[in-house]
Design a protein around this motif. Sequence first.
Motif, PDB file in Angstrom:
ATOM      1  N   GLU A   1       3.709  11.709  13.045  1.00  0.00           N
ATOM      2  CA  GLU A   1       2.852  10.525  12.971  1.00  0.00           C
ATOM      3  C   GLU A   1       3.007   9.701  14.252  1.00  0.00           C
ATOM      4  O   GLU A   1       4.076   9.665  14.851  1.00  0.00           O
ATOM      5  CB  GLU A   1       3.266   9.657  11.783  1.00  0.00           C
ATOM      6  CG  GLU A   1       2.929  10.253  10.443  1.00  0.00           C
ATOM      7  CD  GLU A   1       1.460  10.126  10.118  1.00  0.00           C
ATOM      8  OE1 GLU A   1       0.904   9.035  10.354  1.00  0.00           O
ATOM      9  OE2 GLU A   1       0.867  11.116   9.655  1.00  0.00           O
TER      10      GLU A   1
ATOM     11  N   THR B   1       0.844  -1.197   0.000  1.00  0.00           N
ATOM     12  CA  THR B   1       0.000   0.000   0.000  1.00  0.00           C
ATOM     13  C   THR B   1       0.883   1.252   0.000  1.00  0.00           C
ATOM     14  O   THR B   1       2.036   1.209   0.412  1.00  0.00           O
ATOM     15  CB  THR B   1      -0.888   0.053   1.253  1.00  0.00           C
ATOM     16  OG1 THR B   1      -0.032   0.044   2.400  1.00  0.00           O
ATOM     17  CG2 THR B   1      -1.838  -1.105   1.324  1.00  0.00           C
ATOM     18  N   LYS B   2       0.302   2.337  -0.478  1.00  0.00           N
ATOM     19  CA  LYS B   2       1.005   3.620  -0.472  1.00  0.00           C
ATOM     20  C   LYS B   2       1.320   4.045   0.955  1.00  0.00           C
ATOM     21  O   LYS B   2       2.370   4.596   1.252  1.00  0.00           O
ATOM     22  CB  LYS B   2       0.132   4.673  -1.147  1.00  0.00           C
ATOM     23  CG  LYS B   2       0.681   5.095  -2.490  1.00  0.00           C
ATOM     24  CD  LYS B   2       0.007   6.342  -2.975  1.00  0.00           C
ATOM     25  CE  LYS B   2       0.564   6.717  -4.336  1.00  0.00           C
ATOM     26  NZ  LYS B   2      -0.396   7.428  -5.158  1.00  0.00           N
ATOM     27  N   LYS B   3       0.360   3.731   1.831  1.00  0.00           N
ATOM     28  CA  LYS B   3       0.510   4.099   3.240  1.00  0.00           C
ATOM     29  C   LYS B   3       1.778   3.486   3.826  1.00  0.00           C
ATOM     30  O   LYS B   3       2.529   4.137   4.536  1.00  0.00           O
ATOM     31  CB  LYS B   3      -0.741   3.600   3.988  1.00  0.00           C
ATOM     32  CG  LYS B   3      -0.696   3.750   5.490  1.00  0.00           C
ATOM     33  CD  LYS B   3      -1.278   5.100   5.944  1.00  0.00           C
ATOM     34  CE  LYS B   3      -1.538   5.123   7.443  1.00  0.00           C
ATOM     35  NZ  LYS B   3      -0.298   5.095   8.222  1.00  0.00           N
ATOM     36  N   HIS B   4       2.005   2.200   3.477  1.00  0.00           N
ATOM     37  CA  HIS B   4       3.171   1.510   4.014  1.00  0.00           C
ATOM     38  C   HIS B   4       4.457   2.214   3.573  1.00  0.00           C
ATOM     39  O   HIS B   4       5.372   2.429   4.360  1.00  0.00           O
ATOM     40  CB  HIS B   4       3.170   0.056   3.556  1.00  0.00           C
ATOM     41  CG  HIS B   4       4.089  -0.819   4.367  1.00  0.00           C
ATOM     42  ND1 HIS B   4       3.835  -2.135   4.602  1.00  0.00           N
ATOM     43  CD2 HIS B   4       5.265  -0.543   4.973  1.00  0.00           C
ATOM     44  CE1 HIS B   4       4.821  -2.641   5.329  1.00  0.00           C
ATOM     45  NE2 HIS B   4       5.698  -1.703   5.558  1.00  0.00           N
ATOM     46  N   TRP B   5       4.499   2.598   2.293  1.00  0.00           N
ATOM     47  CA  TRP B   5       5.713   3.255   1.786  1.00  0.00           C
ATOM     48  C   TRP B   5       5.918   4.612   2.460  1.00  0.00           C
ATOM     49  O   TRP B   5       7.039   4.960   2.814  1.00  0.00           O
ATOM     50  CB  TRP B   5       5.644   3.412   0.264  1.00  0.00           C
ATOM     51  CG  TRP B   5       5.851   2.120  -0.442  1.00  0.00           C
ATOM     52  CD1 TRP B   5       4.897   1.297  -0.954  1.00  0.00           C
ATOM     53  CD2 TRP B   5       7.107   1.464  -0.695  1.00  0.00           C
ATOM     54  NE1 TRP B   5       5.460   0.177  -1.513  1.00  0.00           N
ATOM     55  CE2 TRP B   5       6.817   0.256  -1.373  1.00  0.00           C
ATOM     56  CE3 TRP B   5       8.439   1.777  -0.413  1.00  0.00           C
ATOM     57  CZ2 TRP B   5       7.812  -0.640  -1.774  1.00  0.00           C
ATOM     58  CZ3 TRP B   5       9.426   0.892  -0.820  1.00  0.00           C
ATOM     59  CH2 TRP B   5       9.117  -0.310  -1.488  1.00  0.00           C
ATOM     60  N   SER B   6       4.824   5.356   2.665  1.00  0.00           N
ATOM     61  CA  SER B   6       4.992   6.667   3.296  1.00  0.00           C
ATOM     62  C   SER B   6       5.367   6.503   4.768  1.00  0.00           C
ATOM     63  O   SER B   6       6.162   7.263   5.316  1.00  0.00           O
ATOM     64  CB  SER B   6       3.734   7.518   3.133  1.00  0.00           C
ATOM     65  OG  SER B   6       2.702   7.010   3.933  1.00  0.00           O
ATOM     66  N   ASP B   7       4.823   5.458   5.398  1.00  0.00           N
ATOM     67  CA  ASP B   7       5.225   5.159   6.781  1.00  0.00           C
ATOM     68  C   ASP B   7       6.707   4.821   6.851  1.00  0.00           C
ATOM     69  O   ASP B   7       7.409   5.189   7.796  1.00  0.00           O
ATOM     70  CB  ASP B   7       4.412   3.969   7.325  1.00  0.00           C
ATOM     71  CG  ASP B   7       3.005   4.394   7.732  1.00  0.00           C
ATOM     72  OD1 ASP B   7       2.701   5.596   7.599  1.00  0.00           O
ATOM     73  OD2 ASP B   7       2.228   3.518   8.154  1.00  0.00           O
TER      74      ASP B   7
ATOM     75  N   ARG C   1       3.813   3.120  14.491  1.00  0.00           N
ATOM     76  CA  ARG C   1       3.027   1.884  14.504  1.00  0.00           C
ATOM     77  C   ARG C   1       3.299   1.109  15.785  1.00  0.00           C
ATOM     78  O   ARG C   1       4.442   1.095  16.276  1.00  0.00           O
ATOM     79  CB  ARG C   1       3.435   0.996  13.335  1.00  0.00           C
ATOM     80  CG  ARG C   1       2.879   1.429  12.020  1.00  0.00           C
ATOM     81  CD  ARG C   1       3.157   0.340  11.018  1.00  0.00           C
ATOM     82  NE  ARG C   1       2.602   0.698   9.717  1.00  0.00           N
ATOM     83  CZ  ARG C   1       2.388  -0.204   8.758  1.00  0.00           C
ATOM     84  NH1 ARG C   1       2.674  -1.471   8.967  1.00  0.00           N
ATOM     85  NH2 ARG C   1       1.895   0.166   7.618  1.00  0.00           N
TER      86      ARG C   1
ATOM     87  N   ASP D   1       8.740   7.810   6.749  1.00  0.00           N
ATOM     88  CA  ASP D   1       8.653   8.441   8.065  1.00  0.00           C
ATOM     89  C   ASP D   1       9.686   7.867   9.031  1.00  0.00           C
ATOM     90  O   ASP D   1      10.343   8.607   9.768  1.00  0.00           O
ATOM     91  CB  ASP D   1       7.250   8.168   8.617  1.00  0.00           C
ATOM     92  CG  ASP D   1       6.608   9.454   9.092  1.00  0.00           C
ATOM     93  OD1 ASP D   1       6.687  10.449   8.351  1.00  0.00           O
ATOM     94  OD2 ASP D   1       6.064   9.430  10.203  1.00  0.00           O
TER      95      ASP D   1
ATOM     96  N   GLU E   1      -3.079   2.657  18.484  1.00  0.00           N
ATOM     97  CA  GLU E   1      -3.571   2.237  17.185  1.00  0.00           C
ATOM     98  C   GLU E   1      -4.673   1.193  17.403  1.00  0.00           C
ATOM     99  O   GLU E   1      -4.440   0.190  18.078  1.00  0.00           O
ATOM    100  CB  GLU E   1      -2.377   1.623  16.449  1.00  0.00           C
ATOM    101  CG  GLU E   1      -2.557   1.351  14.998  1.00  0.00           C
ATOM    102  CD  GLU E   1      -1.353   0.565  14.491  1.00  0.00           C
ATOM    103  OE1 GLU E   1      -1.431   0.097  13.373  1.00  0.00           O
ATOM    104  OE2 GLU E   1      -0.371   0.425  15.239  1.00  0.00           O
TER     105      GLU E   1
END
Lengths: 370, 238
Positions: B124, B102-108, B127, B111, B231
């Motif tokens: 952020e 997912t895009k989210k994983h890459w942006s995380d 996780r 980070d 989370e």
Amino acid sequence: MSKKQKTYYEMAMEKGYSRRDFMKFSAMMAALLGLESSSIGQVAKALETKTRIPVIWLHGQECTCCSESFIRSSHPLVADILLDKISLDYTETLMAPAGHQAEKSLQDTITNYKGKYVLAVEGSIPVNNNGIYCCIGGKTFEQIVEEAAKDAYAVLAWGNCASAGCVQAAKPNPTGATPIYKMISGKPIINVQGCPPIAEVMAGVLVHILTFGSIPELDRLRRPKAFYSRRVHDTCYRRPNFDAGLFVQSFDDENAKRGFCLYKMGCKGPVTYNACGVMEWNNGTSFPIKSGHPCIGCSEAGFWDNGPFYRHLSDFPGFGIESTADKVGLGLGIVTGVGLTAHAITTNVRKRKLIQKDKRQPKTEKSNES
Amino acid sequence: MDPTTLVSKDRLYPVYVWQLPVRFYHWINALSIVVLAITGYVIGDPPAIQSATEAAFSYWFGTIRIIHFIAAYVFFFNFIIRIYWGFAGNRFADWRNFIPYTKKHWSDMWDVVKVDIFQVVSKENPRLGHNALASFTYFLTFLAFLVQVLTGFGLYSAMSASWLASLFTWVPPLFGGDLTLRYIHHLFMWFFILFAVVHVYLVFYHDYIERNGVTSSMIGGWKFQEEGKVEGEKELEK
């Protein structure tokens, strides 16, 4: 030339061998093929009743060490019967005819024994620049092999050149030397590995085809299992020293005199599949390890490029000579260590501010509450 | 950079993150890798002992090798169990954590790079399970496990009659022979050594910076997160 074909037995008798010699030869061949003693009769019968296998033996990019090895086979019958007198219809090194006659005998064998002759290829096929690096009689070796293989019963790739390219195929491989199995398809190909292969192994493969009329059982690299299923290491008489951790450190040390394991001298026995430890060379006289020299892995593909011979771990590419994976790994380890130390220092510099802030915090909270 | 933006944790909320099988997997894996790396290195470059003894009286190198092979079996089956747990375990153990699809994983992941390398403070919420970069790194180590299993058992298949080893007889021809196989096997050992160094350091670093008990979490299973920031907190309260 009489049309009547003689059997191997008849040839042997003509040459003046006794029946006893013949039976000894049959027994030896059966043993080499890994057959039970009850199969000796089968081998003898095949040699008595079957006529010769026509063999076309082609020489490409090679040094003829395979032929040299073969004619030094420990039993004279091999050289006399299988090679010298009978079976070779065409071989550049040993045949009587020359020029057009030689080419004619090649064509005759192909047409007269369609689907019956065995094509033995010694040497690799150069493919760069349309294969001009090896031409015989106006044809490239590639063309010659393709023509001869088309009607062959089976193709024997003699030695490392034909099986894997050997020294010609070592980097940078200027002639594009290519092993047989990459050029020929649709025919059974037997890779008889080694530089050269052991003479008895070569003879054994031929005798197997003769005796059983079939291709010997092959492994995944097309090598006959009877000879190539075990590593030199598995049958090495110095193996107990390996397990005991007794190693030679240099060729002139005490351990070398005691005959310890040559593993640390770069012995490739543990990664090399061959029968040297069992059959040995020159009438079972010796083999490299027995002579105090490590195995160089000559029956393995790419053994020239996986050097050096006298070190166990190959060079790490791209870092110059004498660079092993261990040196590169250690270097990376040091770089990592330095990086992490620097990181830890900067972290602590920043963290100190936070700790000081936290120390202050309760006071601030109290002052807020009051 | 304002240090006050570093997370200040007044009220911490314990979350049971690592289930028992995950923790067992981790430590068995760690132990077997340490044993494999040490014995493997010795096998690759054994110390030569000047000795007048006869081979019959000693077997130390054979012993080193058998330890390596046993550790390899332990490592292999332990990993199989972990793959199973990637489907059966809780959401922190789930296999989807490891593959950045997912895009989210890459942006995380970006980070985490900012926090770890550039030491920029992330806004952020980190996780709770593996951080995004760590989980991707573990995915890479799983691939390295696969390489080591294939090359290792490929080499082992020549000296073993066991059914498991014989499943790997196709490997040596694929790589062109045992020599290349052994070389790759040796090279990847260094990946594990470097991984271990960086891994241990980063665990300490994150524990230090984020103060969420990540080091002890692999022993006790609990991590600590600020209240209100956990989370999936609501799900956990159910």
